[in-house]
Write a protein that holds these residues in place. Sequence first.
Motif, PDB file in Angstrom:
ATOM      1  N   ARG A  14      -0.129  -6.401   1.916  1.00 37.65           N
ATOM      2  CA  ARG A  14      -0.119  -6.603   3.378  1.00 37.65           C
ATOM      3  C   ARG A  14       0.112  -5.291   4.102  1.00 37.65           C
ATOM      4  NH1 ARG A  14       4.007 -10.482   5.199  1.00 37.65           N
ATOM      5  NH2 ARG A  14       2.948 -10.299   7.204  1.00 37.65           N
ATOM      6  N   VAL A  15       0.827  -4.364   3.449  1.00 39.46           N
ATOM      7  CA  VAL A  15       0.974  -3.017   4.017  1.00 39.46           C
ATOM      8  C   VAL A  15      -0.365  -2.299   3.944  1.00 39.46           C
ATOM      9  CG1 VAL A  15       2.069  -0.752   3.734  1.00 39.46           C
ATOM     10  CG2 VAL A  15       3.417  -2.840   3.382  1.00 39.46           C
ATOM     11  N   ARG A  16      -0.954  -2.288   2.742  1.00 41.52           N
ATOM     12  CA  ARG A  16      -2.181  -1.534   2.485  1.00 41.52           C
ATOM     13  C   ARG A  16      -3.355  -2.013   3.328  1.00 41.52           C
ATOM     14  NH1 ARG A  16      -4.820   1.297  -2.559  1.00 41.52           N
ATOM     15  NH2 ARG A  16      -6.891   0.884  -1.796  1.00 41.52           N
ATOM     16  N   SER A  17      -3.419  -3.323   3.547  1.00 41.75           N
ATOM     17  CA  SER A  17      -4.529  -3.879   4.343  1.00 41.75           C
ATOM     18  C   SER A  17      -4.277  -3.724   5.840  1.00 41.75           C
ATOM     19  CB  SER A  17      -4.694  -5.363   4.017  1.00 41.75           C
ATOM     20  OG  SER A  17      -3.604  -6.104   4.552  1.00 41.75           O
ATOM     21  N   GLY A  18      -3.026  -3.423   6.199  1.00 42.58           N
ATOM     22  CA  GLY A  18      -2.682  -3.304   7.614  1.00 42.58           C
ATOM     23  C   GLY A  18      -2.235  -4.614   8.236  1.00 42.58           C
ATOM     24  N   ALA A  19      -2.320  -5.718   7.465  1.00 45.27           N
ATOM     25  CA  ALA A  19      -1.976  -7.040   8.004  1.00 45.27           C
ATOM     26  C   ALA A  19      -0.527  -7.099   8.492  1.00 45.27           C
ATOM     27  CB  ALA A  19      -2.222  -8.117   6.946  1.00 45.27           C
ATOM     28  N   LEU A  20       0.352  -6.351   7.815  1.00 38.15           N
ATOM     29  CA  LEU A  20       1.771  -6.366   8.199  1.00 38.15           C
ATOM     30  C   LEU A  20       1.976  -5.800   9.607  1.00 38.15           C
ATOM     31  CD1 LEU A  20       4.666  -6.971   7.137  1.00 38.15           C
ATOM     32  CD2 LEU A  20       4.782  -4.584   6.430  1.00 38.15           C
ATOM     33  N   GLN A  75      11.895  -4.755   6.479  1.00 42.42           N
ATOM     34  CA  GLN A  75      12.246  -3.360   6.741  1.00 42.42           C
ATOM     35  C   GLN A  75      11.758  -2.439   5.642  1.00 42.42           C
ATOM     36  OE1 GLN A  75      16.444  -4.611   7.385  1.00 42.42           O
ATOM     37  NE2 GLN A  75      16.370  -3.182   9.104  1.00 42.42           N
ATOM     38  N   SER A  76      11.410  -3.040   4.509  1.00 41.26           N
ATOM     39  CA  SER A  76      10.981  -2.210   3.383  1.00 41.26           C
ATOM     40  C   SER A  76      10.179  -3.043   2.397  1.00 41.26           C
ATOM     41  CB  SER A  76      12.206  -1.623   2.658  1.00 41.26           C
ATOM     42  OG  SER A  76      12.956  -2.669   2.085  1.00 41.26           O
ATOM     43  N   VAL A  77       9.509  -2.348   1.485  1.00 39.64           N
ATOM     44  CA  VAL A  77       8.857  -3.017   0.363  1.00 39.64           C
ATOM     45  C   VAL A  77       9.107  -2.210  -0.898  1.00 39.64           C
ATOM     46  CG1 VAL A  77       6.599  -1.860   0.696  1.00 39.64           C
ATOM     47  CG2 VAL A  77       6.702  -4.017  -0.553  1.00 39.64           C
ATOM     48  N   ASN A  78       9.399  -2.922  -1.965  1.00 38.83           N
ATOM     49  CA  ASN A  78       9.379  -2.328  -3.292  1.00 38.83           C
ATOM     50  C   ASN A  78       8.007  -2.690  -3.862  1.00 38.83           C
ATOM     51  OD1 ASN A  78       9.448  -2.085  -6.129  1.00 38.83           O
ATOM     52  ND2 ASN A  78      11.690  -2.108  -6.093  1.00 38.83           N
ATOM     53  N   TYR A  96       8.465   2.362   2.534  1.00 42.28           N
ATOM     54  CA  TYR A  96       7.582   2.006   1.424  1.00 42.28           C
ATOM     55  C   TYR A  96       8.131   2.697   0.189  1.00 42.28           C
ATOM     56  CZ  TYR A  96       3.361   1.563  -1.421  1.00 42.28           C
ATOM     57  OH  TYR A  96       2.465   1.265  -2.428  1.00 42.28           O
ATOM     58  N   HIS A  97       8.539   1.897  -0.802  1.00 47.52           N
ATOM     59  CA  HIS A  97       9.148   2.451  -2.003  1.00 47.52           C
ATOM     60  C   HIS A  97       8.379   1.979  -3.221  1.00 47.52           C
ATOM     61  CE1 HIS A  97      12.772   2.451  -4.966  1.00 47.52           C
ATOM     62  NE2 HIS A  97      12.034   3.530  -5.102  1.00 47.52           N
ATOM     63  N   GLN A 139       7.276  11.380   5.333  1.00 41.55           N
ATOM     64  CA  GLN A 139       7.476  10.649   6.585  1.00 41.55           C
ATOM     65  C   GLN A 139       6.149  10.549   7.309  1.00 41.55           C
ATOM     66  OE1 GLN A 139      10.268  12.145   9.541  1.00 41.55           O
ATOM     67  NE2 GLN A 139       9.763  10.445  10.910  1.00 41.55           N
ATOM     68  N   VAL A 140       5.869   9.365   7.823  1.00 45.74           N
ATOM     69  CA  VAL A 140       4.674   9.143   8.642  1.00 45.74           C
ATOM     70  C   VAL A 140       5.113   8.511   9.960  1.00 45.74           C
ATOM     71  CG1 VAL A 140       3.063   8.938   6.703  1.00 45.74           C
ATOM     72  CG2 VAL A 140       4.263   6.906   7.539  1.00 45.74           C
ATOM     73  N   ARG A 141       4.247   8.618  10.979  1.00 42.17           N
ATOM     74  CA  ARG A 141       4.652   8.165  12.315  1.00 42.17           C
ATOM     75  C   ARG A 141       3.925   6.904  12.770  1.00 42.17           C
ATOM     76  NH1 ARG A 141       6.426  13.157  12.209  1.00 42.17           N
ATOM     77  NH2 ARG A 141       8.511  13.413  13.019  1.00 42.17           N
ATOM     78  N   THR A 142       2.803   6.587  12.139  1.00 41.43           N
ATOM     79  CA  THR A 142       2.076   5.382  12.545  1.00 41.43           C
ATOM     80  C   THR A 142       1.726   4.555  11.303  1.00 41.43           C
ATOM     81  OG1 THR A 142      -0.146   6.308  12.310  1.00 41.43           O
ATOM     82  CG2 THR A 142       0.975   6.692  14.423  1.00 41.43           C
ATOM     83  N   PRO A 143       1.531   3.232  11.493  1.00 38.06           N
ATOM     84  CA  PRO A 143       1.080   2.409  10.360  1.00 38.06           C
ATOM     85  C   PRO A 143      -0.213   2.932   9.744  1.00 38.06           C
ATOM     86  CG  PRO A 143       1.871   1.011  12.132  1.00 38.06           C
ATOM     87  CD  PRO A 143       1.850   2.415  12.685  1.00 38.06           C
ATOM     88  N   GLY A 144      -1.129   3.456  10.582  1.00 41.94           N
ATOM     89  CA  GLY A 144      -2.377   4.014  10.057  1.00 41.94           C
ATOM     90  C   GLY A 144      -2.122   5.161   9.090  1.00 41.94           C
TER      91      GLY A 144
END
Length: 194
Positions: free
Chosen positions: A34-40, A21-24, A60-61, A89-94
């Motif tokens: 994995r967030v930055r690459s989009g793999a998540l 649900q989150s990442v530090n 994302y924290h 706030q963002v609405r899409t993973p992209g």
Amino acid sequence: MSSLTIECSKCGARHTLEVPQSVNAAADPELKERVRSGALFTWSCPHCGTLNLLNFPFLYHDPSEHLMIVLSETPLGAEGVPEGYTGRQVRTPGDLIEKVKIFDAGLNDLLVEMCKFVTCQELKKEVPMRFVRLDGADGEMTFTYPEGGEMQLVAVGFNVYEDCAGILRRNPHIRESVTGLATIDQAWLSQFFR
Ligand SMILES: [Zn+2]
């Protein structure tokens, strides 16, 4: 972790995945990557192999950057953003991936949106631009946009960023309007520039 039930976009097979649900970002660089690459936000269907895109609420924290980005399709208030933090706030993973890249590059996302606007004007195109990277040596920025079924790249000199910074300094009301969990995109910018 939370459970996410998804349906393959091709074969319709249903699966339940456990997703964070989150990442530090400071404490868990592996998950950050994995967030930055989009793999998540991708999932390969075990039945047919189709790569499916996922969209689920995510925080994302990055405490070292005093940065909080909330991925959510529903509008959120300012609650929960600590004093001195940048909240988005963002609405899409992209959108989330782009923000992470912008802040990782040490850039101001308000200025990056202004650079996109200026670049679209110069190219005489109305296209959704995305920030890709900042070249360390001369500060050249690379943006990408879709055209003719392909992704085009456009290089933008750092002088454009500096010009935008000057505009922002002369218009403090733009910066002051950004509070809480702000959505900073071209729609936001259009209230100031047309
Ligand atoms: Zn499938």
